[in-house]
Design a protein around this motif. Structure first.
Motif, PDB file in Angstrom:
ATOM      1  N   LEU A  47     -45.769  27.596  23.582  1.00 29.21           N
ATOM      2  CA  LEU A  47     -45.004  28.182  24.676  1.00 29.21           C
ATOM      3  C   LEU A  47     -43.652  27.493  24.784  1.00 29.21           C
ATOM      4  O   LEU A  47     -43.545  26.275  24.627  1.00 29.21           O
ATOM      5  CB  LEU A  47     -45.769  28.042  25.995  1.00 29.21           C
ATOM      6  CG  LEU A  47     -47.037  28.881  26.121  1.00 29.21           C
ATOM      7  CD1 LEU A  47     -47.783  28.497  27.405  1.00 29.21           C
ATOM      8  CD2 LEU A  47     -46.720  30.366  26.128  1.00 29.21           C
ATOM      9  N   VAL A 180     -50.120  35.229  28.549  1.00 29.20           N
ATOM     10  CA  VAL A 180     -49.616  33.971  27.980  1.00 29.20           C
ATOM     11  C   VAL A 180     -49.332  34.138  26.488  1.00 29.20           C
ATOM     12  O   VAL A 180     -48.329  33.628  25.974  1.00 29.20           O
ATOM     13  CB  VAL A 180     -50.632  32.835  28.222  1.00 29.20           C
ATOM     14  CG1 VAL A 180     -50.218  31.573  27.471  1.00 29.20           C
ATOM     15  CG2 VAL A 180     -50.760  32.537  29.705  1.00 29.20           C
ATOM     16  N   VAL A 190     -40.900  29.910  29.689  1.00 32.44           N
ATOM     17  CA  VAL A 190     -41.868  29.802  30.777  1.00 32.44           C
ATOM     18  C   VAL A 190     -41.243  28.970  31.892  1.00 32.44           C
ATOM     19  O   VAL A 190     -40.908  27.806  31.701  1.00 32.44           O
ATOM     20  CB  VAL A 190     -43.169  29.148  30.299  1.00 32.44           C
ATOM     21  CG1 VAL A 190     -44.151  28.983  31.463  1.00 32.44           C
ATOM     22  CG2 VAL A 190     -43.809  29.976  29.196  1.00 32.44           C
ATOM     23  N   SER A 279     -44.048  38.703  32.708  1.00 34.25           N
ATOM     24  CA  SER A 279     -45.424  38.398  33.104  1.00 34.25           C
ATOM     25  C   SER A 279     -46.002  39.494  33.980  1.00 34.25           C
ATOM     26  O   SER A 279     -47.177  39.862  33.853  1.00 34.25           O
ATOM     27  CB  SER A 279     -45.481  37.049  33.833  1.00 34.25           C
ATOM     28  OG  SER A 279     -44.713  37.085  35.014  1.00 34.25           O
TER      29      SER A 279
END
Length: 360
Positions: A47, A180, A190, A279
């Motif tokens: 990430l 995710v 993120v 998201s």
């Protein structure tokens, strides 16, 4: 009445429908494939954590720079030794974000940017973000997620039953994993906005699932007193009766989020909108999918293992086989048809008819 409205009414009455439960292995396979892809994406690419989590410096200018955003990115990356993220602000200035930078290094970078951008050093604002702050946010987010999951399981186990609680929990984990994984695959940053988006989609996904579960709970009343439908068939009717509602609510929710993601973040270049909009977009779509194709079929799988449901299935299949051998309808007679019709009506949300006490 519109075509969609007419279809919704026919689905609600059980006149038409798609057999989601019978084809559940296909949807399980699709979900497993997507989930594995998401896990591989996180494991391989990782990430891209924002500055709020890794710490670093953010430089902003109120004056329009003399070089392009791409050139500014190269300058900031070379000066810091870390990958820089540069965004153009509405006033023509720049926002330059560099992770893992301390105070001393930030001053050096500021001087370099001043020379290369052609902007006085006093006109460049530098804000430092410590990694401990981001760590606190991450820990609190994980704690909140854990508490949320526990409360969800307890509530669903009390309001419905433990099988539905387990299925809803699996569906929520499914939605989080996919969201995710998408972040890892597309390389979006993120940020705390991403965390807010993740927590938001959990509530929406749960709402969509509970709508179907409520219909299923109503449909399974006195299920063992009839011999027309198995539990899986009633579960399938519950999905179909709420299908159009699920589609409508999902589309309405996705439209503004898509505007933020594709128009605000993509066309207009407001990159900070991507943090939360991606998201939300992926999570809303995954939540609608899981409530229909994952949660309810899982409940049917778990419920069909119950001895009472196994016995019911045997009775239903035996009745159908006997009727087929005689070339008759599975309904034995008027009274039996009336009993089955009442149960079928309950399965799709219609009120049960009232009987006079002591009479059939």
């Amino acid at each position: 009445m519109s075509r969609l409205g007419n279809l919704g009414a026919r689905l609600y009455r059980g006149e038409v429908g798609y057999d989601f439960i019978r084809n559940r292995k296909i949807w399980y396979g699709v979900s497993i494939l997507i989930t594995i892809t998401a896990i591989i994406g996180v494991a391989v690419g990782g990430l891209r954590m924002g500055i709020e989590f890794k710490g670093g410096a953010v430089f902003t200018t109120d004056t329009k720079a003399q070089i392009s955003t791409a050139q500014a990115t190269d300058v900031a990356t070379e000066a810091s030794g870390h990958m820089a993220i540069v965004q153009e602000l509405g006033n023509g200035g720049l926002r330059i974000q560099i992770t893992e930078v301390d105070t001393a290094k930030a001053n050096e970078i500021k001087e370099t940017l001043s020379d290369e951008l052609g902007i006085p050093a006093n006109d460049i604002n530098a804000d430092l973000v410590g990694p401990s702050w981001g760590e606190q946010i991450a820990n609190k987010a994980w704690t909140g997620l854990g508490v949320f999951m526990i409360l969800v399981v307890i509530y669903l186990a009390i309001a419905f039953e433990w099988r539905m609680a387990v299925a809803a929990l699996i569906a929520l984990i499914h939605d989080i994993t996919i969201t995710v994984g998408v972040y890892a695959l597309v390389g979006f940053e993120v940020t705390p906005g991403t965390v807010i988006g993740l927590l938001t989609i959990l509530g929406y996904s749960l709402y969509d699932t509970v709508v179907v579960f409520d219909s299923l709970k109503e449909g399974q009343k006195d299920i063992t007193k009839q011999t027309r439908y198995t539990y899986s068939e009633i579960a399938n009717r519950s999905i179909n009766s709420t299908l159009v509602r699920s589609i409508n609510t999902t589309v309405v929710a996705l439209l503004p989020v898509a505007g933020l993601l594709f128009i605000g973040g993509g066309v207009l270049g407001a990159g900070m909108l991507n943090d939360i909009s991606l998201s939300l977009f992926v999570g809303l779509a995954a939540g609608a999918y899981s409530s229909i194709f994952i949660a309810t079929p899982l409940v049917a799988d778990l419920k069909e293992r119950d001895p009472q449901m196994k016995a019911l299935k045997k009775r239903v299949l035996a009745k159908r086989a006997a009727a087929a051998a005689k070339g008759e309808s599975p309904d034995d007679g008027p009274e039996d048809r009336r009993d089955d019709a009442e149960t079928a009506g309950t399965a799709i949300g219609r009120p049960r008819s009232h009987r006079t006490p002591g009479k059939r």
